[in-house]
Write a protein that holds these residues in place. Structure first.
Motif, PDB file in Angstrom:
ATOM      1  N   LYS A 781       0.834  -1.207   0.000  1.00  0.00           N
ATOM      2  CA  LYS A 781       0.000   0.000   0.000  1.00  0.00           C
ATOM      3  C   LYS A 781       0.862   1.248   0.000  1.00  0.00           C
ATOM      4  N   GLU A 782       1.909   1.180   0.821  1.00  0.00           N
ATOM      5  CA  GLU A 782       2.871   2.277   0.911  1.00  0.00           C
ATOM      6  C   GLU A 782       3.451   2.593  -0.464  1.00  0.00           C
ATOM      7  N   LEU A 783       3.882   1.531  -1.135  1.00  0.00           N
ATOM      8  CA  LEU A 783       4.499   1.704  -2.450  1.00  0.00           C
ATOM      9  C   LEU A 783       3.494   2.243  -3.459  1.00  0.00           C
ATOM     10  N   VAL A 784       2.261   1.761  -3.350  1.00  0.00           N
ATOM     11  CA  VAL A 784       1.230   2.200  -4.284  1.00  0.00           C
ATOM     12  C   VAL A 784       0.985   3.701  -4.136  1.00  0.00           C
ATOM     13  N   SER A 785       0.983   4.155  -2.894  1.00  0.00           N
ATOM     14  CA  SER A 785       0.647   5.563  -2.653  1.00  0.00           C
ATOM     15  C   SER A 785       1.663   6.516  -3.264  1.00  0.00           C
ATOM     16  N   GLU A 786       2.841   5.993  -3.604  1.00  0.00           N
ATOM     17  CA  GLU A 786       3.850   6.843  -4.223  1.00  0.00           C
ATOM     18  C   GLU A 786       3.695   6.925  -5.731  1.00  0.00           C
ATOM     19  N   GLN A 787       2.824   6.072  -6.289  1.00  0.00           N
ATOM     20  CA  GLN A 787       2.699   5.995  -7.743  1.00  0.00           C
ATOM     21  C   GLN A 787       1.750   7.057  -8.286  1.00  0.00           C
ATOM     22  N   THR A 788       2.023   7.435  -9.531  1.00  0.00           N
ATOM     23  CA  THR A 788       1.162   8.451 -10.157  1.00  0.00           C
ATOM     24  C   THR A 788      -0.265   7.930 -10.311  1.00  0.00           C
ATOM     25  N   PHE A 789      -0.394   6.632 -10.654  1.00  0.00           N
ATOM     26  CA  PHE A 789      -1.749   6.127 -10.847  1.00  0.00           C
ATOM     27  C   PHE A 789      -2.555   6.099  -9.558  1.00  0.00           C
ATOM     28  N   TYR A 790      -1.860   6.228  -8.432  1.00  0.00           N
ATOM     29  CA  TYR A 790      -2.570   6.270  -7.147  1.00  0.00           C
ATOM     30  C   TYR A 790      -3.452   7.501  -7.085  1.00  0.00           C
ATOM     31  N   LYS A 791      -2.833   8.618  -7.460  1.00  0.00           N
ATOM     32  CA  LYS A 791      -3.577   9.884  -7.429  1.00  0.00           C
ATOM     33  C   LYS A 791      -4.800   9.804  -8.307  1.00  0.00           C
ATOM     34  N   LYS A 792      -4.590   9.205  -9.452  1.00  0.00           N
ATOM     35  CA  LYS A 792      -5.629   9.190 -10.477  1.00  0.00           C
ATOM     36  C   LYS A 792      -6.816   8.307 -10.107  1.00  0.00           C
ATOM     37  N   TYR A 793      -6.540   7.154  -9.551  1.00  0.00           N
ATOM     38  CA  TYR A 793      -7.622   6.173  -9.392  1.00  0.00           C
ATOM     39  C   TYR A 793      -8.073   5.952  -7.953  1.00  0.00           C
ATOM     40  N   ILE A 794      -7.160   6.192  -7.020  1.00  0.00           N
ATOM     41  CA  ILE A 794      -7.480   5.777  -5.663  1.00  0.00           C
ATOM     42  C   ILE A 794      -7.625   6.946  -4.699  1.00  0.00           C
ATOM     43  N   LYS A 795      -6.719   7.917  -4.815  1.00  0.00           N
ATOM     44  CA  LYS A 795      -6.682   9.007  -3.854  1.00  0.00           C
ATOM     45  C   LYS A 795      -8.018   9.743  -3.786  1.00  0.00           C
ATOM     46  N   GLY A 796      -8.496   9.931  -2.587  1.00  0.00           N
ATOM     47  CA  GLY A 796      -9.724  10.688  -2.401  1.00  0.00           C
ATOM     48  C   GLY A 796     -10.989   9.881  -2.628  1.00  0.00           C
ATOM     49  N   LYS A 797     -10.834   8.625  -3.096  1.00  0.00           N
ATOM     50  CA  LYS A 797     -12.028   7.784  -3.287  1.00  0.00           C
ATOM     51  C   LYS A 797     -12.237   6.944  -2.051  1.00  0.00           C
ATOM     52  N   LYS A 798     -13.459   6.433  -1.941  1.00  0.00           N
ATOM     53  CA  LYS A 798     -13.779   5.607  -0.787  1.00  0.00           C
ATOM     54  C   LYS A 798     -13.398   4.151  -1.086  1.00  0.00           C
ATOM     55  N   VAL A 799     -12.365   3.693  -0.388  1.00  0.00           N
ATOM     56  CA  VAL A 799     -11.948   2.309  -0.597  1.00  0.00           C
ATOM     57  C   VAL A 799     -12.761   1.394   0.307  1.00  0.00           C
ATOM     58  N   VAL A 800     -13.595   0.563  -0.300  1.00  0.00           N
ATOM     59  CA  VAL A 800     -14.507  -0.303   0.448  1.00  0.00           C
ATOM     60  C   VAL A 800     -13.773  -1.514   0.992  1.00  0.00           C
ATOM     61  N   LYS A 801     -12.844  -1.986   0.163  1.00  0.00           N
ATOM     62  CA  LYS A 801     -12.212  -3.249   0.509  1.00  0.00           C
ATOM     63  C   LYS A 801     -10.891  -3.342  -0.223  1.00  0.00           C
ATOM     64  N   ILE A 802      -9.938  -4.014   0.403  1.00  0.00           N
ATOM     65  CA  ILE A 802      -8.681  -4.276  -0.284  1.00  0.00           C
ATOM     66  C   ILE A 802      -8.440  -5.777  -0.280  1.00  0.00           C
ATOM     67  N   VAL A 803      -8.269  -6.313  -1.486  1.00  0.00           N
ATOM     68  CA  VAL A 803      -7.933  -7.734  -1.585  1.00  0.00           C
ATOM     69  C   VAL A 803      -6.450  -7.820  -1.848  1.00  0.00           C
ATOM     70  N   PHE A 804      -5.769  -8.554  -0.989  1.00  0.00           N
ATOM     71  CA  PHE A 804      -4.325  -8.656  -1.128  1.00  0.00           C
ATOM     72  C   PHE A 804      -3.921 -10.123  -1.245  1.00  0.00           C
ATOM     73  N   VAL A 805      -3.265 -10.462  -2.325  1.00  0.00           N
ATOM     74  CA  VAL A 805      -2.743 -11.823  -2.484  1.00  0.00           C
ATOM     75  C   VAL A 805      -1.233 -11.738  -2.471  1.00  0.00           C
ATOM     76  N   ARG A 806      -0.656 -12.357  -1.501  1.00  0.00           N
ATOM     77  CA  ARG A 806       0.788 -12.321  -1.305  1.00  0.00           C
ATOM     78  C   ARG A 806       1.559 -12.678  -2.561  1.00  0.00           C
ATOM     79  N   GLY A 807       2.470 -11.811  -2.903  1.00  0.00           N
ATOM     80  CA  GLY A 807       3.352 -12.095  -4.018  1.00  0.00           C
ATOM     81  C   GLY A 807       2.711 -11.945  -5.377  1.00  0.00           C
TER      82      GLY A 807
END
Length: 816
Positions: A781-807
């Motif tokens: 998540k940390e790494l994602v927040s540094e990406q440009t696409f983070y601003k575009k698609y995620i930042k400021g939106k309501k994240v309902v759920k995060i699915v994380f699959v290791r690796g």
RNA sequence: GCCCGGGUGGCGGAAUUGGUAGACGCUGCAGACUUAAAAUCUGCUUCCCCUUCGCAGGGAGUGUGGGUUCGAGUCCCACCCCGGGCACCA
């Protein structure tokens, strides 16, 4: 097009391999090593020579054989020739040559072609079914079957090919046509030798489950055997002594019987006819029997009423008895009960002759749709005390009741019929039986085997239903082994398939010149581990061979129940036009021509690269060039590698990249070969070559001989000639066959960088590349927040759920 | 009719078995080398849109329609098409 010197290379190494009679590839009987028996379906040495379909299967098994040899296995990989039978004989007739002279020439040509492909057979075990020392055993096994009562002579209506002038087995008639020549077959009444394959029907069916075979082949055998469990039921005939036995699998519909139908061939038809109808029935029966003899199949249903009535054993209802061509004489009892409401054929018959339809089964649930016929199981109605039962229960209960009255018995019927085993032809194994006017049929003594096929002047089929051997009185006249009186030999010969029923065992006896049936060898080598060949033998050779094997098992001549553990069907190679290759279409690709133009290695790799082994796929005259280019690049690369051979690498680190890639390739190749995914393996090798070429152009003075030679080892099973040449060019002293298969390092397989696919609502929006394995969710998540696409698609939106699959992946689910 | 397979770019086919669709090869296009052609090498090549032509952005997409799932070429249901086998087997 650039051409590496494949002609020179291939000739050179084929000659070296040929030295010592190919002892390089000789399997070692009873060796302590782990064994593997890799078998090809051996070819009929027809006059046309090898075709590209042979090359496909034979290359696949060759790759496996070389691979397992390099992995320390004791590999048995033999080859032989199935030279008896119609194809060879018909060809000989066409060319006006005696097959006895001609066939060895064909075999010679095949052998040459096989060798020109660099296939690593154990040539010392080569066999031909036409060799008396071989067919001695074919005759021997036949006699053993005779001894056990599995062989009998019977006059019966059989399939007859008017063009080949011989009787045929059911399995040899494909869609009403002769399997060999495509001529429509006729039915003739001939006295023929039969083998009781039906005695093995149940076991042939049951043991299929254990086999690692393609599902469709198993299914074809199951259908061919055609087991059905049902009841034989007796119907009284009103006013006659005779009773009619019928076979049905649908006893639950017996209350729906509105007529009985006899096959025209059923003897009862005339016996139970009412005098007023007899003439009519006679006429019909005669006509139908004549038609059947001529092999005419009427699609149109016909039939006549016998004027007599049968009595339903359960409700005493009187029902008319008919005779019709839609009832087969050869299945069940040659008589059926007509239930028009629940059988399509009966329904059509009833409609045509305006017979009553009574419905006794309805669908279990839901809408009672009132279609005219309903053929599935359901709930029984209008059936006295059985009403309300399910079809299955009703069958059981009705069966019990009728059985207790002695009017029915449970019966298992098979579609499979006994194997018609005699042919009125010259080119086959003589049947080792003698007809003695005093003693009847007398088998030859074992010590008198082989009964050698004599040379004849006229070997064309006589057309009289007699074998050409009949004319050689010298050969025919003999003494009865029992009474020593004058007697005659059986002049018919065995069918095409006899010799191929046990040839995989023949290779095991070969080392002793077929003198002994050495059980230790069979114990060691059997069963065949991998068997590769075309699907066209699904209910021919593969069924017959299983049958013979089971017989041999019963008389303790082989140690296993089944001959072939794993079967692989190579797909058909189609012409460049996507059609089946045939001379008349003019789309045949001749392997000799391809070898001439591109060499055997290119042909081998191309055929493996075309697609999955089991698929049918069209030839492409363009695509093969790509494979040829690949080998040319490998050749050029070898030259480059050689230049740097004497250099010492200053920096070993730089090679790490090559080694990681190479290690991956070893892994992929090893697994790919084991799973027969040759097309994918070749793609990986191409990628590696591509990588290596780029690498070398950047690091032009690096010495990578060691690494390159590992690659060459991997390539070797696919393209043995060029690999061997490069190997020796770069200083390899031995033959690659004797080299060890490269091992991969599991540690090195662990990836250095890890990709996390970042998805938003399941859509890929970016990738995080990290050098750390097993990042935690928060780290990603940390790494994602540094990406440009983070601003575009995620930042400021309501994240309902995060699915994380290791690796693997992180998915942000965004709400509205 | 019944029983098996199978539908992925212009083509042959990949896809760790539910996790970046299109690996590799062919074809095509462009470039380098060449007097020229061939050969070879390099790059591009699923489709559509937008474009400030930037190695930028967006959308659709694995036979069709629906479903399960955070996520489907992959699993489920229905249908269509292609290949193979059997075909009066009661």
């Amino acid at each position: 097009m650039r051409k590496y010197p494949f002609k020179k290379i291939e000739k050179k190494w084929q000659e070296i391999w040929q030295k010592n009679n190919f002892s390089l590839w000789q399997a070692k009987d009873l060796a302590k090593q782990k064994k593997i028996y890799i078998l090809d379906m051996f070819p009929y040495p027809s006059g046309d020579g090898l075709h590209v379909g042979h090359v496909e299967g034979y290359t696949a098994t060759d790759i496996l054989s070389r691979f397992y040899r390099m992995n320390g296995y004791n590999v048995l990989h033999p080859m032989g020739f199935d030279a008896f039978g119609l194809p060879a004989e018909n060809f000989a007739i066409k060319k006006k040559k005696n097959p006895i002279d001609f066939v060895p020439k064909n075999i010679e040509r095949f052998r040459k072609q096989l060798k020109s492909l660099g296939l690593s057979y154990d040539w010392q075990r080569e066999l031909s079914t036409t060799d008396p020392s071989y067919y001695k055993w074919t005759q021997y096994i036949f006699l053993k079957m005779y001894e056990r009562g599995l062989v009998y002579e019977k006059s019966a209506p059989i399939n007859f090919c008017p063009s080949c002038q011989t009787g045929l087995a059911d399995e040899e008639v494909i869609g009403g046509k002769c399997e060999r020549c495509g001529t429509a077959t006729e039915i003739r009444n001939l006295k023929q030798w039969h083998i009781r394959i039906t005695a093995y029907a149940e076991r042939l069916l049951e043991d299929l489950d254990e086999l690692d075979w393609p599902e469709n082949v198993k299914e074809m055998q199951r259908n061919w055997i055609g087991k059905s469990v049902g009841y034989e039921v007796l119907f009284m005939v009103d006013g006659f002594e005779e009773r009619i036995a019928i076979f049905t699998t649908r006893l639950d519909t017996i209350y729906g019987v509105t007529f009985i139908v006899l096959s025209p061939a059923n003897e009862l038809a005339l016996k139970i006819s009412h005098p007023n109808y007899l003439l009519n029935v006679e006429r019909y029966v005669q006509e139908e029997r004549k038609k059947e003899k001529a092999g005419i199949y009427d699609k149109e249903i016909s039939g006549v009423f016998t004027g007599s009535y049968a009595i339903n054993p359960l409700n005493q209802k009187k029902i008319p008895i008919w005779v019709s061509n839609y009832v087969l004489a050869t299945y069940g009892t040659g008589a059926i009960m007509g239930v028009p409401a629940h059988d399509e054929r009966d329904f059509n018959f009833a409609k045509k002759f305006d017979l009553e339809v009574i419905r006794v089964v309805v669908p279990t649930e839901g809408v009672q749709n009132f279609e005219e016929i309903f053929i599935e199981d359901g709930v029984v109605i209008n059936s006295d005390e059985f009403s309300g039962l399910s079809s299955e229960e009703a069958r059981e209960k009705i069966g019990e009741k009728l059985s207790s009255l002695g009017l029915a018995r449970k019966v298992v019927n098979y579609r499979l019929r006994d194997w018609i085993f005699s042919r009125q032809r010259y080119w086959g194994e003589p049947i080792p039986l003698i007809r003695c006017p005093r003693c009847g049929i007398v088998p030859l003594k074992e010590k008198d085997l082989p009964l050698v096929l004599p040379r004849v002047k006229y070997y064309k089929p006589s057309g009289t239903g007699e074998s050409p051997l009949k004319n050689i009185s010298k050969w025919v006249k003999t003494r009865c082994p029992k009474c020593k009186g004058e007697a005659e030999r059986e002049t018919q010969t065995m069918p095409q398939w006899a010799g191929s029923c046990w040839y995989y065992i023949g290779y095991l006896l070969k080392s002793k010149k077929l003198r002994n049936w050495d059980k230790r060898l069979l114990q060691y080598w059997l069963p065949v581990d991998v068997y590769v060949g075309g699907v066209e033998h699904a209910v021919l050779h593969l069924l017959y061979a299983r049958f013979w094997h089971k017989f041999l098992y019963d008389i303790k001549m082989v140690p296993t129940k089944e001959p072939f553990v794993k079967l692989v069907n190579q797909g058909l190679i189609l012409g460049p036009d996507g059609q089946k290759m045939s001379k008349s279409r003019g789309n045949v690709i001749n392997p000799d021509d391809v070898i001439k133009e591109y060499g055997a290695d290119t042909l081998r790799i191309y055929e493996m690269f075309m697609g999955p082994l089991e698929d049918s796929k069209p030839w492409s005259i363009e695509s093969i060039k790509g494979v040829f280019r690949f080998l040319n690049r490998v050749w050029a690369l070898a030259g480059q590698v050689k230049k740097n051979k004497i250099r010492k690498n200053k920096d070993q680190e730089i090679l790490a990249e090559v080694r990681v890639k190479l290690n991956e390739l070893i892994y992929e190749t090893t697994e790919g070969i084991k799973n027969l995914k040759f097309n994918v393996v070749i793609a990986k090798m191409m990628s590696f070559e591509n990588f290596l070429r780029n690498f070398l152009s950047k690091n032009s003075n690096l010495n990578i001989v060691d690494e390159f030679l590992i690659f060459i080892r991997l390539l070797f099973p696919f393209a043995p000639h060029i690999s061997q040449e490069i190997f020796s060019l770069l200083g390899g002293k031995s033959l690659l066959d004797l080299e060890k298969w490269p091992e991969y390092d599991k540690e090195l397989l662990v990836r250095k960088t890890f990709n996390y696919v970042v998805q938003v609502n399941g859509k890929k929006r970016g990738v995080i590349v990290s050098e750390k394995e097993n990042l935690t969710e928060n780290e990603v998540k940390e790494l994602v927040s540094e990406q440009t696409f983070y601003k575009k698609y995620i930042k400021g939106k309501k994240v309902v759920k995060i699915v994380f699959v290791r690796g693997k992946v992180i998915n942000f689910v965004i709400g509205e």
